[in-house]
Design a protein around this motif. Sequence first.
Motif, mmCIF file in Angstrom:
data_model
loop_
_atom_site.group_PDB
_atom_site.id
_atom_site.type_symbol
_atom_site.label_atom_id
_atom_site.label_comp_id
_atom_site.label_asym_id
_atom_site.label_seq_id
_atom_site.Cartn_x
_atom_site.Cartn_y
_atom_site.Cartn_z
ATOM 1 N N ASP A 22 25.987 45.314 42.841
ATOM 2 C CA ASP A 22 24.983 44.285 42.569
ATOM 3 C C ASP A 22 25.575 42.891 42.780
ATOM 4 O O ASP A 22 24.966 42.033 43.405
ATOM 5 C CB ASP A 22 24.443 44.451 41.144
ATOM 6 C CG ASP A 22 23.396 43.415 40.811
ATOM 7 O OD1 ASP A 22 22.351 43.384 41.488
ATOM 8 O OD2 ASP A 22 23.636 42.605 39.883
ATOM 9 N N TRP A 23 26.777 42.686 42.267
ATOM 10 C CA TRP A 23 27.479 41.414 42.450
ATOM 11 C C TRP A 23 27.693 41.128 43.933
ATOM 12 O O TRP A 23 27.474 40.004 44.399
ATOM 13 C CB TRP A 23 28.806 41.461 41.691
ATOM 14 C CG TRP A 23 29.746 40.349 41.998
ATOM 15 C CD1 TRP A 23 29.685 39.061 41.537
ATOM 16 C CD2 TRP A 23 30.902 40.414 42.838
ATOM 17 N NE1 TRP A 23 30.735 38.322 42.046
ATOM 18 C CE2 TRP A 23 31.497 39.142 42.839
ATOM 19 C CE3 TRP A 23 31.500 41.436 43.582
ATOM 20 C CZ2 TRP A 23 32.652 38.858 43.564
ATOM 21 C CZ3 TRP A 23 32.648 41.160 44.301
ATOM 22 C CH2 TRP A 23 33.213 39.872 44.281
ATOM 23 N N TRP A 54 35.885 42.610 42.478
ATOM 24 C CA TRP A 54 34.973 42.398 41.353
ATOM 25 C C TRP A 54 35.770 42.057 40.094
ATOM 26 O O TRP A 54 35.432 41.104 39.386
ATOM 27 C CB TRP A 54 34.088 43.629 41.106
ATOM 28 C CG TRP A 54 33.096 43.366 40.011
ATOM 29 C CD1 TRP A 54 31.871 42.766 40.146
ATOM 30 C CD2 TRP A 54 33.249 43.644 38.617
ATOM 31 N NE1 TRP A 54 31.255 42.659 38.916
ATOM 32 C CE2 TRP A 54 32.078 43.197 37.958
ATOM 33 C CE3 TRP A 54 34.254 44.227 37.867
ATOM 34 C CZ2 TRP A 54 31.892 43.313 36.585
ATOM 35 C CZ3 TRP A 54 34.088 44.355 36.491
ATOM 36 C CH2 TRP A 54 32.906 43.898 35.866
ATOM 37 N N THR A 76 28.063 48.146 39.164
ATOM 38 C CA THR A 76 27.871 46.735 38.797
ATOM 39 C C THR A 76 28.394 45.828 39.906
ATOM 40 O O THR A 76 27.775 44.812 40.242
ATOM 41 C CB THR A 76 28.599 46.439 37.467
ATOM 42 O OG1 THR A 76 28.043 47.272 36.460
ATOM 43 C CG2 THR A 76 28.462 44.992 37.062
ATOM 44 N N ALA A 113 25.947 42.184 46.485
ATOM 45 C CA ALA A 113 24.664 41.838 47.112
ATOM 46 C C ALA A 113 24.252 40.409 46.769
ATOM 47 O O ALA A 113 23.746 39.674 47.626
ATOM 48 C CB ALA A 113 23.590 42.831 46.671
ATOM 49 N N ARG A 114 24.460 39.997 45.516
ATOM 50 C CA ARG A 114 24.070 38.646 45.092
ATOM 51 C C ARG A 114 24.952 37.555 45.692
ATOM 52 O O ARG A 114 24.481 36.462 45.970
ATOM 53 C CB ARG A 114 24.095 38.527 43.568
ATOM 54 C CG ARG A 114 22.945 39.176 42.868
ATOM 55 C CD ARG A 114 22.928 38.949 41.346
ATOM 56 N NE ARG A 114 24.021 39.694 40.675
ATOM 57 C CZ ARG A 114 25.123 39.156 40.201
ATOM 58 N NH1 ARG A 114 25.354 37.864 40.258
ATOM 59 N NH2 ARG A 114 26.061 39.912 39.621
ATOM 60 N N THR A 115 26.230 37.869 45.878
ATOM 61 C CA THR A 115 27.175 36.831 46.337
ATOM 62 C C THR A 115 27.451 36.873 47.836
ATOM 63 O O THR A 115 28.083 35.957 48.363
ATOM 64 C CB THR A 115 28.525 36.971 45.598
ATOM 65 O OG1 THR A 115 29.110 38.247 45.931
ATOM 66 C CG2 THR A 115 28.340 36.830 44.103
ATOM 67 N N TRP A 132 29.385 39.189 49.158
ATOM 68 C CA TRP A 132 30.740 39.725 49.332
ATOM 69 C C TRP A 132 30.754 40.767 50.454
ATOM 70 O O TRP A 132 29.849 41.577 50.558
ATOM 71 C CB TRP A 132 31.228 40.366 48.027
ATOM 72 C CG TRP A 132 32.590 40.987 48.158
ATOM 73 C CD1 TRP A 132 33.775 40.391 47.892
ATOM 74 C CD2 TRP A 132 32.891 42.329 48.578
ATOM 75 N NE1 TRP A 132 34.811 41.271 48.128
ATOM 76 C CE2 TRP A 132 34.296 42.475 48.566
ATOM 77 C CE3 TRP A 132 32.125 43.419 48.990
ATOM 78 C CZ2 TRP A 132 34.943 43.655 48.922
ATOM 79 C CZ3 TRP A 132 32.758 44.601 49.356
ATOM 80 C CH2 TRP A 132 34.158 44.709 49.315
#
Length: 189
Positions: A179-180, A134, A176, A182-184, A186
């Motif tokens: 969340d990143w 991240w 944080t 889940a969105r990307t 990873w």
Amino acid sequence: MPSVDIAKNDPGWESAGKALAAELLDALTPPALQVEHIGSTSIPGMDAKPIFDLQVSVPDLDAAEEALAEALHALGFARTAYFHDHVPAGSAGPPDLWRKRLWMRRGHAGPDVNLHLRAAGGAGERFALLFRDWFRAHPAAVPAYAAFKRSLAEAVTDGAAYTEMKNPVVDLVVATAEDWAARTGWKVT
């Protein structure tokens, strides 16, 4: 002088960490599945304690520690009494998900190292890699976290207090980062 030494980022940390990881993977396979450079020295631009954190992922933590003990001693590592990672606030599941073994190397010909043995696919393995990745993906956040670490190091009296007081901020970063992730999409690779 602060009890915790936060050094200005050294651009050579990244390549030195990769070299250490490769050296340890060669020396510890099997049972090591992979060795990753983690922690602040693995993040470009991050000020850090001048100690390399490396993560050894193994299929079975107890069996691996026994199998690796002789090789780790030969490489200058000493076993510690750390058997669990910090469990992040709000994490579900039993504390056993956060088991690890920590070996340390100090005063050796090579750099000082904290070597974290963690079960492959475990919560601690994922947490360490997510934290690193991240920050690598969000370099604008690096100066703020580095400033926090410097301020904290000046305010505490010992390394244990530094770690305990840093943990809630690490938890915020990882919340944080989740969340990143889940969105990307990873994932641990």
